[in-house]
Design a protein around this motif. Structure first.
Motif, PDB file in Angstrom:
ATOM      1  N   ASP A 207      15.740 -17.113  28.465  1.00 36.94           N
ATOM      2  CA  ASP A 207      14.235 -17.389  27.928  1.00 36.94           C
ATOM      3  C   ASP A 207      15.095 -16.270  26.905  1.00 36.94           C
ATOM      4  O   ASP A 207      15.949 -15.248  26.449  1.00 36.94           O
ATOM      5  CB  ASP A 207      13.700 -15.440  28.908  1.00 36.94           C
ATOM      6  CG  ASP A 207      12.792 -15.402  27.831  1.00 36.94           C
ATOM      7  OD1 ASP A 207      12.816 -15.121  26.185  1.00 36.94           O
ATOM      8  OD2 ASP A 207      12.050 -14.088  28.124  1.00 36.94           O
ATOM      9  N   LEU A 208      15.273 -17.668  25.993  1.00 33.45           N
ATOM     10  CA  LEU A 208      16.222 -17.201  24.482  1.00 33.45           C
ATOM     11  C   LEU A 208      15.690 -16.114  23.659  1.00 33.45           C
ATOM     12  O   LEU A 208      16.883 -15.475  22.748  1.00 33.45           O
ATOM     13  CB  LEU A 208      15.731 -18.536  23.995  1.00 33.45           C
ATOM     14  CG  LEU A 208      16.904 -18.987  22.785  1.00 33.45           C
ATOM     15  CD1 LEU A 208      18.816 -18.995  24.057  1.00 33.45           C
ATOM     16  CD2 LEU A 208      17.811 -20.321  21.923  1.00 33.45           C
ATOM     17  N   THR A 209      14.240 -16.097  23.469  1.00 36.92           N
ATOM     18  CA  THR A 209      13.567 -14.618  23.004  1.00 36.92           C
ATOM     19  C   THR A 209      13.915 -13.586  22.739  1.00 36.92           C
ATOM     20  O   THR A 209      14.832 -12.658  22.296  1.00 36.92           O
ATOM     21  CB  THR A 209      11.944 -15.357  21.904  1.00 36.92           C
ATOM     22  OG1 THR A 209      12.243 -16.564  21.715  1.00 36.92           O
ATOM     23  CG2 THR A 209      12.492 -13.841  20.969  1.00 36.92           C
ATOM     24  N   ARG A 210      13.858 -13.409  24.469  1.00 40.04           N
ATOM     25  CA  ARG A 210      14.330 -12.019  26.025  1.00 40.04           C
ATOM     26  C   ARG A 210      15.455 -11.967  24.868  1.00 40.04           C
ATOM     27  O   ARG A 210      16.076 -10.313  24.827  1.00 40.04           O
ATOM     28  CB  ARG A 210      13.608 -12.491  26.912  1.00 40.04           C
ATOM     29  CG  ARG A 210      13.692 -10.998  27.175  1.00 40.04           C
ATOM     30  CD  ARG A 210      12.859  -9.088  26.854  1.00 40.04           C
ATOM     31  NE  ARG A 210      14.023  -8.878  27.224  1.00 40.04           N
ATOM     32  CZ  ARG A 210      13.680  -7.112  26.695  1.00 40.04           C
ATOM     33  NH1 ARG A 210      14.251  -7.122  25.286  1.00 40.04           N
ATOM     34  NH2 ARG A 210      14.754  -6.341  27.235  1.00 40.04           N
ATOM     35  N   LEU A 211      16.278 -12.727  25.552  1.00 43.05           N
ATOM     36  CA  LEU A 211      17.671 -12.578  25.718  1.00 43.05           C
ATOM     37  C   LEU A 211      18.678 -11.864  23.837  1.00 43.05           C
ATOM     38  O   LEU A 211      19.412 -11.055  24.227  1.00 43.05           O
ATOM     39  CB  LEU A 211      18.675 -13.912  26.470  1.00 43.05           C
ATOM     40  CG  LEU A 211      20.086 -13.835  26.165  1.00 43.05           C
ATOM     41  CD1 LEU A 211      20.892 -13.008  26.984  1.00 43.05           C
ATOM     42  CD2 LEU A 211      20.926 -14.970  26.362  1.00 43.05           C
ATOM     43  N   GLY A 212      18.315 -12.281  23.202  1.00 44.16           N
ATOM     44  CA  GLY A 212      18.349 -12.065  21.889  1.00 44.16           C
ATOM     45  C   GLY A 212      17.987 -10.945  21.737  1.00 44.16           C
ATOM     46  O   GLY A 212      18.543  -9.867  21.231  1.00 44.16           O
ATOM     47  N   ALA A 213      17.001 -10.656  21.672  1.00 45.49           N
ATOM     48  CA  ALA A 213      16.770  -9.176  22.008  1.00 45.49           C
ATOM     49  C   ALA A 213      17.480  -8.085  22.909  1.00 45.49           C
ATOM     50  O   ALA A 213      17.571  -7.431  22.006  1.00 45.49           O
ATOM     51  CB  ALA A 213      14.913  -8.683  21.832  1.00 45.49           C
ATOM     52  N   ILE A 214      17.366  -8.855  23.736  1.00 45.28           N
ATOM     53  CA  ILE A 214      18.654  -8.064  24.623  1.00 45.28           C
ATOM     54  C   ILE A 214      20.140  -7.735  23.929  1.00 45.28           C
ATOM     55  O   ILE A 214      20.366  -6.282  24.184  1.00 45.28           O
ATOM     56  CB  ILE A 214      19.375  -8.521  26.553  1.00 45.28           C
ATOM     57  CG1 ILE A 214      17.645  -8.469  26.793  1.00 45.28           C
ATOM     58  CG2 ILE A 214      20.300  -7.163  26.568  1.00 45.28           C
ATOM     59  CD1 ILE A 214      17.525  -8.763  28.131  1.00 45.28           C
ATOM     60  N   ILE A 215      21.049  -9.121  23.511  1.00 41.02           N
ATOM     61  CA  ILE A 215      21.355  -8.625  22.723  1.00 41.02           C
ATOM     62  C   ILE A 215      21.870  -7.691  21.768  1.00 41.02           C
ATOM     63  O   ILE A 215      22.558  -6.820  21.262  1.00 41.02           O
ATOM     64  CB  ILE A 215      22.521 -10.090  22.350  1.00 41.02           C
ATOM     65  CG1 ILE A 215      22.800 -10.952  23.643  1.00 41.02           C
ATOM     66  CG2 ILE A 215      23.520 -10.385  21.048  1.00 41.02           C
ATOM     67  CD1 ILE A 215      22.580 -12.120  22.659  1.00 41.02           C
ATOM     68  N   SER A 216      21.127  -8.022  20.334  1.00 38.44           N
ATOM     69  CA  SER A 216      20.425  -6.671  19.721  1.00 38.44           C
ATOM     70  C   SER A 216      20.752  -5.543  20.009  1.00 38.44           C
ATOM     71  O   SER A 216      20.622  -4.584  19.119  1.00 38.44           O
ATOM     72  CB  SER A 216      19.628  -7.234  18.823  1.00 38.44           C
ATOM     73  OG  SER A 216      20.265  -8.094  17.609  1.00 38.44           O
ATOM     74  N   GLU A 217      19.850  -4.887  21.056  1.00 40.54           N
ATOM     75  CA  GLU A 217      19.901  -3.948  21.681  1.00 40.54           C
ATOM     76  C   GLU A 217      20.995  -2.894  22.499  1.00 40.54           C
ATOM     77  O   GLU A 217      21.477  -2.338  22.363  1.00 40.54           O
ATOM     78  CB  GLU A 217      18.739  -3.724  22.688  1.00 40.54           C
ATOM     79  CG  GLU A 217      18.222  -2.263  23.431  1.00 40.54           C
ATOM     80  CD  GLU A 217      18.083  -1.095  22.650  1.00 40.54           C
ATOM     81  OE1 GLU A 217      18.740   0.010  22.735  1.00 40.54           O
ATOM     82  OE2 GLU A 217      18.121  -0.914  21.056  1.00 40.54           O
ATOM     83  N   ALA A 218      22.226  -4.305  23.014  1.00 39.31           N
ATOM     84  CA  ALA A 218      23.536  -3.697  23.192  1.00 39.31           C
ATOM     85  C   ALA A 218      23.993  -2.667  21.973  1.00 39.31           C
ATOM     86  O   ALA A 218      25.089  -2.291  22.015  1.00 39.31           O
ATOM     87  CB  ALA A 218      23.897  -4.761  23.792  1.00 39.31           C
TER      88      ALA A 218
END
Length: 295
Positions: A207-218
């Motif tokens: 899930d590329l979109t979700r992974l991107g959001a996780i990366i930015s939240e981190a």
């Protein structure tokens, strides 16, 4: 990877470290960007490499065997990208091949640790596990180091901020914050652990979109903990403003590199160019599970 929380480390096949060995008529010589000369004269800055080579030569009864070893690496030192571990793994593989000895993964990691202990004092082992793996590593300090399922389809832009990472300083900053703001700091640390678990799921789906959001939240949590830097904050903002799905620092913090997740070639090239324009001193592109490669 702070206070017992899990972390995910991703191998980057496009950023390589190579060690080549060849027979010569006399002597044992090493050439690299940091040293060119007899192995017996390796300095303190390469003490880990010297110890590993000496240990393996003793094991193989090879102290009188003449050879030349050449080390080439794309990895910048002190940027949180596992440069020393990559060199230790590559030296181990090269020496076992040169002396025609069998080598499995457990033995490879044990040998790499010989150098890492001298270089880093008390290494976690995550760097060596990652640079020797073809898939991501799930790491829980003192508990678990596991290769995990991986189905990512996308691109990573890795960018060097041009500033050496300062792991010790970052660890001290978190410790001080934990003393002065214990509740808030504990929540940030727990959030990073939760995000690692969510990233593991997103990598496997993928899930590329979700992974991107996780990366930015981190990155938001890391910035809040005080382990980012103004340069990294700026570069991550530049990446997302130019289409990256998410961006965060990688490594120990307070300098070093960042990663930016991109969905396609066009976005990847735009993000790469924008990061260079914004001050990144070097960039690399990693494509995952794709036929198409950016130029």
């Amino acid at each position: 990877m702070v206070y017992g929380q899990p972390a995910i480390a991703l191998p980057l096949p496009s950023v390589t470290t190579n060690v080549a060995m060849r027979s010569v008529t006399a002597g044992q010589r090493l050439t690299s960007r940091y040293f060119d000369g007899p192995i017996s004269q390796l300095g303190q800055n390469l003490a880990g490499v010297a110890k590993l080579i000496d240990t393996l030569l003793t094991r193989f009864d090879g102290h009188e065997t003449p050879f030349e070893m050449n080390i080439t690496s794309d990895l910048p030192a002190e940027r949180g990208m596992g440069s020393s571990a990559a060199v230790a793994v590559a030296i181990t593989r090269a020496m076992y091949a040169f002396f025609d000895r069998p080598l499995n993964r457990d033995l490879l990691l044990a040998n790499a640790e010989i150098a890492e202990k001298i270089t880093h004092g008390n290494p976690s082992g995550i760097d060596a596990a990652t640079v020797s793996s073809d898939v991501p590593i799930w790491f829980v300090p003192h508990q678990e180091t596991t290769q995990i399922p991986f189905a990512l389809r996308g691109y990573l832009v890795i960018a060097d901020s041009g500033i050496k990472g300062q792991t010790g300083k970052a660890v001290s900053a978190v410790a001080r914050r934990k003393t002065t703001l214990p509740t808030e700091t504990d929540l940030q640390i727990q959030t990073l652990g939760r995000l690692s678990g969510e990233a593991r799921t997103a990598l496997a789906k993928p899930d590329l979109t979700r992974l991107g959001a996780i990366i930015s939240e981190a990155q938001t949590q890391l910035r809040g903990l005080g382990v980012s830097s103004p340069e990294l904050d700026h570069l991550t903002q530049v990446a997302t403003a130019n289409g990256a799905l998410g961006a965060k620092l990688t490594g120990g913090g307070m300098g070093g590199c960042l990663i930016a997740l991109c969905p396609d070639v066009t976005t990847t090239q735009r993000v790469q160019q924008s990061l260079v324009a914004a001050g990144a001193t070097a960039t690399w592109i990693e494509a995952f599970n794709l036929e198409e490669e950016p130029e």
